[in-house]
Structure formats: C-alpha cells, structure tokens
Design a protein around this motif. Structure first.
Motif, PDB file in Angstrom:
ATOM      1  N   VAL A 153       0.859  -1.183   0.000  1.00 19.58           N
ATOM      2  CA  VAL A 153       0.000   0.000   0.000  1.00 19.58           C
ATOM      3  C   VAL A 153       0.896   1.235   0.000  1.00 19.58           C
ATOM      4  N   HIS A 154       0.807   2.004  -1.070  1.00 19.00           N
ATOM      5  CA  HIS A 154       1.590   3.229  -1.170  1.00 19.00           C
ATOM      6  C   HIS A 154       0.726   4.366  -0.646  1.00 19.00           C
ATOM      7  N   ALA A 155       1.196   5.014   0.397  1.00 17.08           N
ATOM      8  CA  ALA A 155       0.390   6.033   1.070  1.00 17.08           C
ATOM      9  C   ALA A 155       1.134   7.340   1.181  1.00 17.08           C
ATOM     10  N   ARG A 156       0.369   8.400   1.247  1.00 17.55           N
ATOM     11  CA  ARG A 156       0.904   9.722   1.541  1.00 17.55           C
ATOM     12  C   ARG A 156       0.528  10.011   2.993  1.00 17.55           C
ATOM     13  N   ILE A 157       1.516  10.341   3.783  1.00 18.57           N
ATOM     14  CA  ILE A 157       1.282  10.678   5.186  1.00 18.57           C
ATOM     15  C   ILE A 157       1.309  12.198   5.306  1.00 18.57           C
ATOM     16  N   VAL A 158       0.234  12.763   5.801  1.00 20.57           N
ATOM     17  CA  VAL A 158       0.152  14.211   5.987  1.00 20.57           C
ATOM     18  C   VAL A 158       0.032  14.477   7.481  1.00 20.57           C
ATOM     19  N   SER A 159       1.024  15.143   8.030  1.00 15.31           N
ATOM     20  CA  SER A 159       0.977  15.533   9.432  1.00 15.31           C
ATOM     21  C   SER A 159       0.237  16.862   9.527  1.00 15.31           C
ATOM     22  N   MET A 160      -0.757  16.908  10.383  1.00 14.36           N
ATOM     23  CA  MET A 160      -1.573  18.107  10.506  1.00 14.36           C
ATOM     24  C   MET A 160      -1.645  18.519  11.976  1.00 14.36           C
ATOM     25  N   PRO A 161      -0.547  19.081  12.504  1.00 16.73           N
ATOM     26  CA  PRO A 161      -0.544  19.431  13.927  1.00 16.73           C
ATOM     27  C   PRO A 161      -1.548  20.512  14.293  1.00 16.73           C
ATOM     28  N   CYS A 162      -1.969  21.316  13.312  1.00 20.82           N
ATOM     29  CA  CYS A 162      -2.961  22.355  13.595  1.00 20.82           C
ATOM     30  C   CYS A 162      -3.979  22.392  12.453  1.00 20.82           C
ATOM     31  N   LEU A 163      -5.088  21.726  12.670  1.00 23.34           N
ATOM     32  CA  LEU A 163      -6.153  21.669  11.668  1.00 23.34           C
ATOM     33  C   LEU A 163      -6.643  23.069  11.300  1.00 23.34           C
ATOM     34  N   GLU A 164      -6.742  23.942  12.282  1.00 23.29           N
ATOM     35  CA  GLU A 164      -7.225  25.296  12.028  1.00 23.29           C
ATOM     36  C   GLU A 164      -6.315  26.047  11.055  1.00 23.29           C
ATOM     37  N   THR A 165      -5.003  25.918  11.227  1.00 20.01           N
ATOM     38  CA  THR A 165      -4.060  26.578  10.325  1.00 20.01           C
ATOM     39  C   THR A 165      -4.165  25.987   8.924  1.00 20.01           C
ATOM     40  N   PHE A 166      -4.297  24.670   8.827  1.00 20.17           N
ATOM     41  CA  PHE A 166      -4.443  24.027   7.521  1.00 20.17           C
ATOM     42  C   PHE A 166      -5.688  24.550   6.805  1.00 20.17           C
ATOM     43  N   MET A 167      -6.792  24.690   7.529  1.00 20.92           N
ATOM     44  CA  MET A 167      -8.045  25.142   6.925  1.00 20.92           C
ATOM     45  C   MET A 167      -7.985  26.599   6.483  1.00 20.92           C
ATOM     46  N   LEU A 168      -7.031  27.368   6.988  1.00 19.61           N
ATOM     47  CA  LEU A 168      -6.856  28.756   6.547  1.00 19.61           C
ATOM     48  C   LEU A 168      -6.142  28.846   5.201  1.00 19.61           C
ATOM     49  N   GLN A 169      -5.545  27.749   4.756  1.00 22.34           N
ATOM     50  CA  GLN A 169      -4.817  27.745   3.491  1.00 22.34           C
ATOM     51  C   GLN A 169      -5.798  27.763   2.320  1.00 22.34           C
ATOM     52  N   ASP A 170      -5.296  28.148   1.170  1.00 18.54           N
ATOM     53  CA  ASP A 170      -6.082  28.196  -0.053  1.00 18.54           C
ATOM     54  C   ASP A 170      -6.651  26.806  -0.377  1.00 18.54           C
ATOM     55  N   ALA A 171      -7.871  26.755  -0.887  1.00 16.40           N
ATOM     56  CA  ALA A 171      -8.538  25.486  -1.195  1.00 16.40           C
ATOM     57  C   ALA A 171      -7.726  24.638  -2.170  1.00 16.40           C
ATOM     58  N   SER A 172      -7.079  25.263  -3.156  1.00 16.28           N
ATOM     59  CA  SER A 172      -6.291  24.487  -4.117  1.00 16.28           C
ATOM     60  C   SER A 172      -5.079  23.845  -3.437  1.00 16.28           C
ATOM     61  N   TYR A 173      -4.482  24.545  -2.480  1.00 23.46           N
ATOM     62  CA  TYR A 173      -3.360  23.982  -1.724  1.00 23.46           C
ATOM     63  C   TYR A 173      -3.832  22.783  -0.899  1.00 23.46           C
ATOM     64  N   ARG A 174      -4.957  22.954  -0.188  1.00 23.59           N
ATOM     65  CA  ARG A 174      -5.484  21.859   0.629  1.00 23.59           C
ATOM     66  C   ARG A 174      -5.782  20.646  -0.240  1.00 23.59           C
ATOM     67  N   SER A 175      -6.370  20.878  -1.402  1.00 24.84           N
ATOM     68  CA  SER A 175      -6.697  19.787  -2.323  1.00 24.84           C
ATOM     69  C   SER A 175      -5.441  19.091  -2.829  1.00 24.84           C
TER      70      SER A 175
END
Length: 95
Positions: free
Chosen positions: A7-29
């Motif tokens: 299984v080839h996976a991408r691991i995304v560490s998200m220590p602050c969900l709120e900061t991630f959600m402030l990023q541009d939608a295209s970046y998050r996608s």
C-alpha cells in the motif's frame, strides 16, 4: 508498514487543523489528494469532518474518560499499525 503490504500512502501531518483550513482550497486539495483518507488522532473526531469525506475513515477515540495504560487504550481504540493497515486496505478495496 503500509509499504511492506503493498500500500503506497501519503502521510500528511496536521498538527494544527485550524491553520491548515486557513490555506487556499487548491493547496489543501493538492496536499490531501483524491484517494481514500484516514484521519488518525489520539483524541476525538471533532474537527476532522473538515478534511474527511463520508467515504473516508477515522481512527481515534469515540469519547472522553477512558482510563488504562496507553498500550491498552491504543489497542481498544484501534490506534495500532495493524488496525491502520486493515482500514487502509478496506478503503482501497471499496474504490
């Protein structure tokens, strides 16, 4: 462990969900991609709905107040390599 199971996976560490959600939608996608996702949190699911879709999975606590040695709690709530691998394989089979 996932790679060893093919299984080839991408691991995304998200220590602050709120900061991630402030990023541009295209970046998050771009970061999250469109493959199945598993949110893994040694806490409750609160907030993960922002990045997990209905077809995705969450592994973590279902409530507060559990008391036991950490190893027992992690096993009870599925916060183990084995549970994560099983969940990932299950999600990939649904594609």
């Amino acid at each position: 462990a996932l790679a060893e199971k093919g299984v080839h996976a991408r691991i995304v560490s998200m220590p602050c969900l709120e900061t991630f959600m402030l990023q541009d939608a295209s970046y998050r996608s771009e970061i999250l991609g469109d493959l199945p996702r598993i949110g893994i949190e040694a806490g409750i699911e609160q907030g993960w709905a922002a990045v997990l879709r209905p077809e995705d999975a969450f592994i973590g606590l279902s409530d507060f107040g559990a008391s036991a040695p950490i190893e027992a709690l992690y096993k009870h709530f599925g916060l183990t390599s084995e549970a994560i691998i099983k969940t990932a394989k299950g999600l990939l089979q649904q594609e």
